[in-house]
Design a protein around this motif. Structure first.
Motif, PDB file in Angstrom:
ATOM      1  N   TYR A  11      -5.475  -2.043  -1.469  1.00 18.34           N
ATOM      2  CA  TYR A  11      -5.547  -3.154  -0.514  1.00 18.34           C
ATOM      3  C   TYR A  11      -5.981  -4.405  -1.284  1.00 18.34           C
ATOM      4  O   TYR A  11      -6.889  -4.336  -2.111  1.00 18.34           O
ATOM      5  N   ASP A  65     -10.380   8.289   6.312  1.00 19.11           N
ATOM      6  CA  ASP A  65      -8.914   8.203   6.375  1.00 19.11           C
ATOM      7  C   ASP A  65      -8.484   6.807   6.813  1.00 19.11           C
ATOM      8  O   ASP A  65      -9.188   6.140   7.574  1.00 19.11           O
ATOM      9  N   LEU A  66      -7.308   6.408   6.372  1.00 16.19           N
ATOM     10  CA  LEU A  66      -6.730   5.159   6.868  1.00 16.19           C
ATOM     11  C   LEU A  66      -5.961   5.487   8.144  1.00 16.19           C
ATOM     12  O   LEU A  66      -5.093   6.362   8.151  1.00 16.19           O
ATOM     13  N   ILE A 115      -7.410   9.040   2.253  1.00 13.93           N
ATOM     14  CA  ILE A 115      -7.582   8.245   1.032  1.00 13.93           C
ATOM     15  C   ILE A 115      -8.723   8.871   0.251  1.00 13.93           C
ATOM     16  O   ILE A 115      -9.892   8.657   0.570  1.00 13.93           O
ATOM     17  N   LEU A 160     -12.511   0.117   0.156  1.00 10.09           N
ATOM     18  CA  LEU A 160     -11.302  -0.696   0.404  1.00 10.09           C
ATOM     19  C   LEU A 160     -10.521  -0.961  -0.872  1.00 10.09           C
ATOM     20  O   LEU A 160      -9.334  -1.259  -0.830  1.00 10.09           O
ATOM     21  N   ILE A 183       0.874  -1.163   0.000  1.00 10.21           N
ATOM     22  CA  ILE A 183       0.000   0.000   0.000  1.00 10.21           C
ATOM     23  C   ILE A 183       0.921   1.225   0.000  1.00 10.21           C
ATOM     24  O   ILE A 183       1.792   1.339   0.858  1.00 10.21           O
ATOM     25  N   TYR A 190      -3.319   4.192  10.749  1.00 11.70           N
ATOM     26  CA  TYR A 190      -2.255   3.208  10.948  1.00 11.70           C
ATOM     27  C   TYR A 190      -1.800   3.328  12.390  1.00 11.70           C
ATOM     28  O   TYR A 190      -1.499   4.425  12.855  1.00 11.70           O
ATOM     29  N   TYR A 205      -4.532  -1.572  11.006  1.00 13.31           N
ATOM     30  CA  TYR A 205      -5.235  -0.500  10.307  1.00 13.31           C
ATOM     31  C   TYR A 205      -6.703  -0.472  10.704  1.00 13.31           C
ATOM     32  O   TYR A 205      -7.281  -1.503  11.025  1.00 13.31           O
ATOM     33  N   THR A 238      -2.593   9.131  10.496  1.00 17.03           N
ATOM     34  CA  THR A 238      -3.857   9.169   9.760  1.00 17.03           C
ATOM     35  C   THR A 238      -3.551   9.601   8.342  1.00 17.03           C
ATOM     36  O   THR A 238      -2.979  10.658   8.133  1.00 17.03           O
ATOM     37  N   THR A 295     -10.907  -3.387   9.590  1.00 20.59           N
ATOM     38  CA  THR A 295      -9.787  -3.518  10.525  1.00 20.59           C
ATOM     39  C   THR A 295      -8.854  -4.619  10.011  1.00 20.59           C
ATOM     40  O   THR A 295      -9.299  -5.543   9.327  1.00 20.59           O
ATOM     41  N   ASN A 299     -16.810  -5.347   1.100  1.00 15.79           N
ATOM     42  CA  ASN A 299     -16.676  -4.060   0.422  1.00 15.79           C
ATOM     43  C   ASN A 299     -17.660  -3.938  -0.740  1.00 15.79           C
ATOM     44  O   ASN A 299     -18.391  -2.952  -0.854  1.00 15.79           O
ATOM     45  N   LYS A 322     -10.353   1.775   9.178  1.00 18.24           N
ATOM     46  CA  LYS A 322     -10.862   2.777   8.233  1.00 18.24           C
ATOM     47  C   LYS A 322     -12.377   2.682   8.150  1.00 18.24           C
ATOM     48  O   LYS A 322     -12.930   1.586   8.092  1.00 18.24           O
TER      49      LYS A 322
END
Ligand SMILES: [Zn+2]
Lengths: 89, 244
Positions: free
Chosen positions: B171, B213-214, B229, B166, A60, B216, B154, B226, B146, B133, B156
Motif C-alpha cells: 500500500y 486480513d485485508l 496478509i 500497512l 496491490i 475488500y 478496504y 477477505t 480504512t 502506521n 484492515k
C-alpha cells in the motif's frame, strides 16, 4: 491465447482484476501464459497489456489469495489478484 | 453507566456485558472526521466508548453533506471538529469528547495517537496513513485502516507485534492520492466500509482480533473478500529483519 513466449518454461496463470481495474483490463479474469517471473515483473507485463493500469502509482497484488513478497516467483496455475490502491475517506 | 441503552448490543454473545465494560473503559482516536471518520466516531459514541478524540482541521462544505455523518446545511463553514464534538455529546453525554483542530502529519502523529488506546483511520491521503502506521508501530498501539473510492473500499486491523502493518503489502506510504470529491464515492460504500472498520475496532478492544486480513468490499457488485496478509519480514516499518 496471447502469450509471452521468450523461451523457458511457460506458466499458465489466472489474473483477477478488482474494482476499476476490471474496466481498465476489459475483463474480470484473464488467463495468460508467461515465463516464470516474479510478481512485480508480471505486474509490468500486465501494465503493457493494459496501459490504463499505469494510471495508478502502484497496485496491490495477492498471490493465490494471500499477500506477500512481490519478489516471489509465480508458478503454473497460480491466481494473481490485482487491486487498485485507494486513498479516499 | 446507563446500561439500558446498550441492551441490544450486550445481548449479542460476541459482546456480552463484559465486552461492554471493555468498550466503556476504552479510549479511541479518530483521525479525520470526513466520510468514514464521522461515521466511525458516531458509531463509537453510540456504542458507549469511554473517551474519543477527534482530529481534523477542515471545515464543513456542502459537498460533504451527502455522505458524512452528523453535519447539516447550517454547519457549512464551521469547523468539523467543533460541530462533531457538539453532536457527539448530544448523542451520548457519558462519553468524554476531545476535539483537536489539527491535521495529522509525521511531526505530530505520535502525540495524537498517544491520546487513545486505538486509532481509527478516517484520513483521505497516503502520507497520513503512513504516519499513523509508523507511529502506531513505535508506540505499540493498534489501529484500523480504512479507504474508499467509487463503490468499493478496504478495511484492515493493524496490531503491532501480532499482525502485518500497512507497509507489509504494497500500500502506498506517501502522497496525497485523489480526494473523494474528485474521484467519486457512493455514500453507501463509505458507510459499509466504516461498519466493517468499527467491527474490527470492537474486536480489537475485546481482544478478539488477531488476523489482520485485508477486507475488500464492493457494495455495487456486491462482493466481500477477505485476503490474508502475513507479516513481511522485509517490511521497512515492522519487518523482523530490521529493528523489531
Ligand atoms: Zn509491516
Amino acid at each position: 491465447m496471447q502469450g509471452y513466449h521468450i523461451g523457458g518454461k511457460q506458466m499458465k496463470v489466472h489474473i483477477k482484476y478488482y474494482a476499476k481495474y476490471v474496466e481498465y483490463a476489459g475483463a474480470k479474469i484473464e488467463d495468460l501464459e508467461v515465463e516464470r517471473m516474479s510478481i512485480s515483473d508480471l505486474l509490468e507485463v500486465l501494465k503493457d497489456r493494459h496501459p490504463r493500469l499505469k494510471e495508478e502509482k502502484m497496485s496491490i497484488v495477492a498471490l493465490n489469495g494471500r499477500f506477500g513478497n512481490e519478489k516471489t516467483l509465480i508458478s503454473d496455475g497460480d491466481t494473481i489478484s490485482v487491486f487498485p490502491p485507494v486513498s479516499g475517506g | 453507566m446507563d446500561f439500558d441503552r446498550y441492551l441490544s448490543q450486550v445481548a449479542v454473545p460476541e459482546v456480552f456485558p463484559s465486552g461492554q465494560k471493555a468498550i466503556k473503559s476504552s479510549s479511541v482516536v479518530v483521525v479525520g472526521v470526513g466520510g468514514t471518520g464521522s461515521t466511525m466516531a458516531e458509531m463509537m459514541v453510540r456504542m458507549g466508548v469511554g473517551r474519543i478524540t477527534i482530529v481534523d482541521d477542515d471545515i464543513v462544505e456542502s459537498s460533504n453533506l451527502n455522505r458524512q455523518a452528523m453535519y447539516r446545511e447550517s454547519d457549512i463553514g464551521l469547523k468539523k471538529v467543533d460541530v462533531a464534538k457538539s453532536e457527539l455529546l448530544k448523542i451520548n453525554s457519558d462519553v468524554e469528547v476531545e476535539a483537536l483542530d489539527e491535521r495529522l502529519t509525521i511531526y505530530n502523529a505520535e502525540d495524537i495517537i498517544s491520546y487513545g488506546k486505538l486509532t481509527l483511520d478516517g484520513t483521505d491521503n497516503y502520507s497520513a496513513r503512513g504516519a499513523i502506521n509508523e507511529s502506531s508501530f513505535r508506540l505499540k498501539k493498534p489501529w484500523v485502516f480504512t479507504a474508499v473510492e467509487g463503490t468499493f473500499g478496504y478495511a484492515k486491523a493493524i496490531i503491532p507485534g501480532k499482525t502485518s502493518c500497512l507497509s507489509c503489502f504494497g500500500y502506498p506510504q506517501k502522497g496525497e492520492g485523489v480526494s473523494c470529491t474528485i474521484q467519486g464515492v457512493i455514500p453507501s460504500a463509505v458507510r459499509a466500509v466504516s461498519s466493517l472498520a468499527i467491527t474490527l475496532a470492537m474486536k480489537i478492544l475485546l481482544g478478539k482480533e488477531e488476523s489482520g486480513d485485508l477486507i475488500y468490499l464492493d457494495v455495487w457488485k456486491p462482493m466481500l473478500e477477505t485476503l490474508p496478509i502475513p507479516r513481511n519480514d522485509d517490511c521497512t516499518v515492522c519487518g523482523r529483519k530490521g529493528a523489531d
